[in-house]
Design a protein around this motif. Sequence first.
Motif, PDB file in Angstrom:
ATOM      1  N   GLU A 360      42.641  36.618  38.804  1.00  0.00           N
ATOM      2  CA  GLU A 360      41.789  37.248  37.789  1.00  0.00           C
ATOM      3  C   GLU A 360      40.353  36.770  37.912  1.00  0.00           C
ATOM      4  OE1 GLU A 360      41.147  36.953  32.970  1.00  0.00           O
ATOM      5  OE2 GLU A 360      43.180  36.751  33.764  1.00  0.00           O
ATOM      6  N   LEU A 361      40.161  35.483  38.129  1.00  0.00           N
ATOM      7  CA  LEU A 361      38.817  34.924  38.259  1.00  0.00           C
ATOM      8  C   LEU A 361      38.110  35.484  39.487  1.00  0.00           C
ATOM      9  CD1 LEU A 361      39.834  31.263  37.419  1.00  0.00           C
ATOM     10  CD2 LEU A 361      38.470  32.767  35.952  1.00  0.00           C
ATOM     11  N   THR A 362      38.848  35.604  40.588  1.00  0.00           N
ATOM     12  CA  THR A 362      38.253  36.157  41.810  1.00  0.00           C
ATOM     13  C   THR A 362      37.863  37.615  41.612  1.00  0.00           C
ATOM     14  OG1 THR A 362      39.625  34.669  43.144  1.00  0.00           O
ATOM     15  CG2 THR A 362      38.627  36.535  44.274  1.00  0.00           C
ATOM     16  N   ARG A 363      38.700  38.354  40.929  1.00  0.00           N
ATOM     17  CA  ARG A 363      38.379  39.756  40.664  1.00  0.00           C
ATOM     18  C   ARG A 363      37.187  39.885  39.721  1.00  0.00           C
ATOM     19  NH1 ARG A 363      44.624  42.028  40.031  1.00  0.00           N
ATOM     20  NH2 ARG A 363      45.156  41.853  42.259  1.00  0.00           N
ATOM     21  N   ASN A 364      37.053  38.953  38.787  1.00  0.00           N
ATOM     22  CA  ASN A 364      35.856  38.942  37.932  1.00  0.00           C
ATOM     23  C   ASN A 364      34.597  38.739  38.773  1.00  0.00           C
ATOM     24  OD1 ASN A 364      37.255  39.315  35.554  1.00  0.00           O
ATOM     25  ND2 ASN A 364      37.264  37.156  34.984  1.00  0.00           N
ATOM     26  N   LEU A 365      34.681  37.833  39.730  1.00  0.00           N
ATOM     27  CA  LEU A 365      33.550  37.589  40.627  1.00  0.00           C
ATOM     28  C   LEU A 365      33.194  38.851  41.401  1.00  0.00           C
ATOM     29  CD1 LEU A 365      31.513  35.777  42.131  1.00  0.00           C
ATOM     30  CD2 LEU A 365      33.407  35.052  43.613  1.00  0.00           C
ATOM     31  N   ALA A 397      41.140  27.938  44.991  1.00  0.00           N
ATOM     32  CA  ALA A 397      41.774  29.205  45.374  1.00  0.00           C
ATOM     33  C   ALA A 397      40.741  30.322  45.510  1.00  0.00           C
ATOM     34  CB  ALA A 397      42.839  29.587  44.348  1.00  0.00           C
ATOM     35  N   MET A 398      39.745  30.328  44.632  1.00  0.00           N
ATOM     36  CA  MET A 398      38.677  31.320  44.754  1.00  0.00           C
ATOM     37  C   MET A 398      37.913  31.114  46.059  1.00  0.00           C
ATOM     38  SD  MET A 398      37.166  31.377  40.861  1.00  0.00           S
ATOM     39  CE  MET A 398      36.159  32.846  41.093  1.00  0.00           C
ATOM     40  N   GLY A 399      37.606  29.858  46.380  1.00  0.00           N
ATOM     41  CA  GLY A 399      36.911  29.562  47.626  1.00  0.00           C
ATOM     42  C   GLY A 399      37.726  29.929  48.848  1.00  0.00           C
ATOM     43  N   ASP A 400      39.043  29.703  48.768  1.00  0.00           N
ATOM     44  CA  ASP A 400      39.909  30.074  49.893  1.00  0.00           C
ATOM     45  C   ASP A 400      39.827  31.568  50.150  1.00  0.00           C
ATOM     46  OD1 ASP A 400      40.714  27.452  50.189  1.00  0.00           O
ATOM     47  OD2 ASP A 400      42.611  27.712  49.110  1.00  0.00           O
ATOM     48  N   TRP A 401      39.809  32.359  49.064  1.00  0.00           N
ATOM     49  CA  TRP A 401      39.705  33.807  49.236  1.00  0.00           C
ATOM     50  C   TRP A 401      38.365  34.172  49.869  1.00  0.00           C
ATOM     51  CZ3 TRP A 401      36.602  37.849  48.193  1.00  0.00           C
ATOM     52  CH2 TRP A 401      37.128  39.132  48.376  1.00  0.00           C
ATOM     53  N   TRP A 425      40.676  51.655  41.771  1.00  0.00           N
ATOM     54  CA  TRP A 425      41.548  50.770  42.543  1.00  0.00           C
ATOM     55  C   TRP A 425      40.875  49.469  43.008  1.00  0.00           C
ATOM     56  CZ3 TRP A 425      38.698  50.599  46.870  1.00  0.00           C
ATOM     57  CH2 TRP A 425      38.014  51.746  47.278  1.00  0.00           C
ATOM     58  N   GLY A 426      39.634  49.236  42.592  1.00  0.00           N
ATOM     59  CA  GLY A 426      38.976  48.007  43.033  1.00  0.00           C
ATOM     60  C   GLY A 426      37.490  48.000  42.759  1.00  0.00           C
ATOM     61  N   VAL A 490      46.232  42.613  52.949  1.00  0.00           N
ATOM     62  CA  VAL A 490      46.112  41.295  53.565  1.00  0.00           C
ATOM     63  C   VAL A 490      46.277  40.206  52.506  1.00  0.00           C
ATOM     64  CG1 VAL A 490      44.494  39.738  54.747  1.00  0.00           C
ATOM     65  CG2 VAL A 490      44.638  42.142  55.421  1.00  0.00           C
ATOM     66  N   ASN A 491      45.859  40.520  51.288  1.00  0.00           N
ATOM     67  CA  ASN A 491      45.867  39.533  50.216  1.00  0.00           C
ATOM     68  C   ASN A 491      46.164  40.236  48.905  1.00  0.00           C
ATOM     69  OD1 ASN A 491      44.387  37.945  47.952  1.00  0.00           O
ATOM     70  ND2 ASN A 491      44.517  36.471  49.626  1.00  0.00           N
ATOM     71  N   ASP A 492      47.019  39.651  48.066  1.00  0.00           N
ATOM     72  CA  ASP A 492      47.394  40.292  46.811  1.00  0.00           C
ATOM     73  C   ASP A 492      46.264  40.282  45.790  1.00  0.00           C
ATOM     74  OD1 ASP A 492      49.914  40.872  47.749  1.00  0.00           O
ATOM     75  OD2 ASP A 492      50.826  39.043  46.951  1.00  0.00           O
ATOM     76  N   THR A 493      45.332  39.332  45.915  1.00  0.00           N
ATOM     77  CA  THR A 493      44.205  39.293  44.984  1.00  0.00           C
ATOM     78  C   THR A 493      43.273  40.469  45.229  1.00  0.00           C
ATOM     79  OG1 THR A 493      44.265  36.898  44.772  1.00  0.00           O
ATOM     80  CG2 THR A 493      42.173  37.972  44.273  1.00  0.00           C
TER      81      THR A 493
END
Length: 652
Positions: A360-365, A397-401, A425-426, A490-493
């Motif tokens: 959720e945090l990554t998607r907010n970014l 985890a955000m940095g890894d993404w 969708w994104g 590639v990634n679920d996020t």
Amino acid sequence: MHRAARNRARTLGVLLGAGMLAATLPSVSGAAEPAAPRAGDASEALNAGSTGSTGSTGSTGDGNAGNAGNADRAKVAERAGGGPGTNYAVDDAFTSDRTKWWRQDRFGMFIHFGAYSNLEGEYTRPDGTVCRDAEWIMRECDVPKDAYEKQAAGFNPADFDAKAVVKAAKDAGQRYIVITSKHHDGYAMWPTKVNKWNLRDHSSFDKRRDIMRELKKEADKAGIKLGFYYSIWDWHDPDFSDPATFPKYKKRMYAQLKELVDNYDPAMLWFDGEWDADNPVNRWSPKDGAELETYVKGLKPGLLVNNRVGKRRVTDGDFGTPEQEIPEAPVDGQPWESCMTLNGHWGYARYDHDWKPAAELTRNLLATASKGGNYLLNVGPDSKGRVPQESVTRLRAMGDWLRAHHQSRTVYGAGYSGLVEDPEWGEVSREGSKKLHAAVTRWPKDGAPLHLKSRTPFEITGARVLGSDQKVTVKKSGDGFDITPSGGPVNDTATVIELAVKSATGKRGSGQGLTAQIWDNDSFEGEPKVTRTDPAVNNSWRFDGSPARSIGADHFSTRWTGSLQPRYSDTYTFTTVSDDTAKVWIDGKLVIDSGVPHDPRVDKGGIRLKGGQKYDIKVEHREQGGEAHMKLLWSSPNQQQEIVPRSQLYAD
């Protein structure tokens, strides 16, 4: 932070940041700490950049060009203490070299840390009942002043590790840090000489240590910018709420800010606590804000300042600050940064385990960057100075993404796509003029396409899934394109599809600005007092400035005329940021009609224009008392929001 905006939030349609406009309030009596004495050549220096019969400008140049000169002129103005002929519009914050690092970096760490952290969110009353809060605990739990001071005396954040904090930010991909130097409780987190209500003089902390200096050292080593949060509202200082003694508080506040700038060289000052309130009464006014912004930018002209320096209006500071929300579209008239929490509190609360998932945090970014904004994500160290492991884990985890498959291109240096509508969708961000990054959070099932709706004609010349060699098919379809990947995510996020695009080529003009005629009355009566060429309509005269030395700070009017040459064939949105009135005609068509006197606000109008063609333009502004602002911006699917630049304006 603002008490009313502390709950967990998602993307909202209500804009509380740069677009929120507050009514002008009466200023508190008493002068601010004086600026440096007026230099003998200050007013003459301000005339640089204008041509014509007389007067000064201070307006911006074309894009980034001329920003250094504008900053120099603003520096002279600030040190001169303002007055007739002063324009406080340093540059165009959307394109300036001064703001470039902030616009490129996009992602920062907020740190709420202070004497309230010592309570870790819980206060036990004398009767044994427990009241819960965090950074607002002193006020919300009615903690007596002597009791709050007593607990602060035992504050000992001995485990604060600046290197670990900076590493957490670095691992997250955060490129700047903003830490609370003083929150609403008035407690200073550095060894201020202004009072004893600070971490060195009123705590159990090692008096040889200075956590702000430690953080500055580690941030510099890591290439991370450091900024300071500073609350205007002060619950502890007895001089704050009384109009008779407020000037004494204001002088001490200025002295503390000078300490922060001189001793730590911050990249940013992030103000808060500007709103009307009681317990204690907060009478901070727009004029107080204008004076403070002038003062701190005089200390360091390159400093970034948020809009809470004033009353959180579009005319205050360099950028807006929506809190706990992400606007649905780019903010009009001012760059912006959304500040949000990892759980439900800004300060540490031992009982709050409602941590937002890293996805959720990554998607907010991603949502923030795709709309041209920054994301300031908060951590709250505990009483010992330790950042909770739950925060560190999510940040990592955000940095890894971001690090995987060069997916950081969706954020750093990217911004509003312009070319396409936001898909369901994104998120889609734009990198330069040749790439779109579609971050897919809802991957299509059974080979279904992802549809992108175009806002203007362009071509997609290539597509690939970052981190995968799967084939991606792109076809024109209806009002846009169908994009069909052949494999899975590639990634679920979020999985990023990079699109190579070919859009219109902009036609740069050779203009030098518009003809400006200025009257020393607010009704365009008689002959203009001043006629000259202004490189742009970018004016923040505030309360004491005016268009020229011969024009007083109240009751004047300005008319700009000439021609406008758009770079692209597009439907353009023209935006004015004005106080008191604004009108804009293009080829005789009234595009913006904001002729009734008003407080600072944004007005917009749209018109279809052909790239390279010149159109007649007329802009009128009237100032009828109080403060004065007038800016003219434009934007289109191919054109980012900016002050209409000199090169595209031609004088009569």
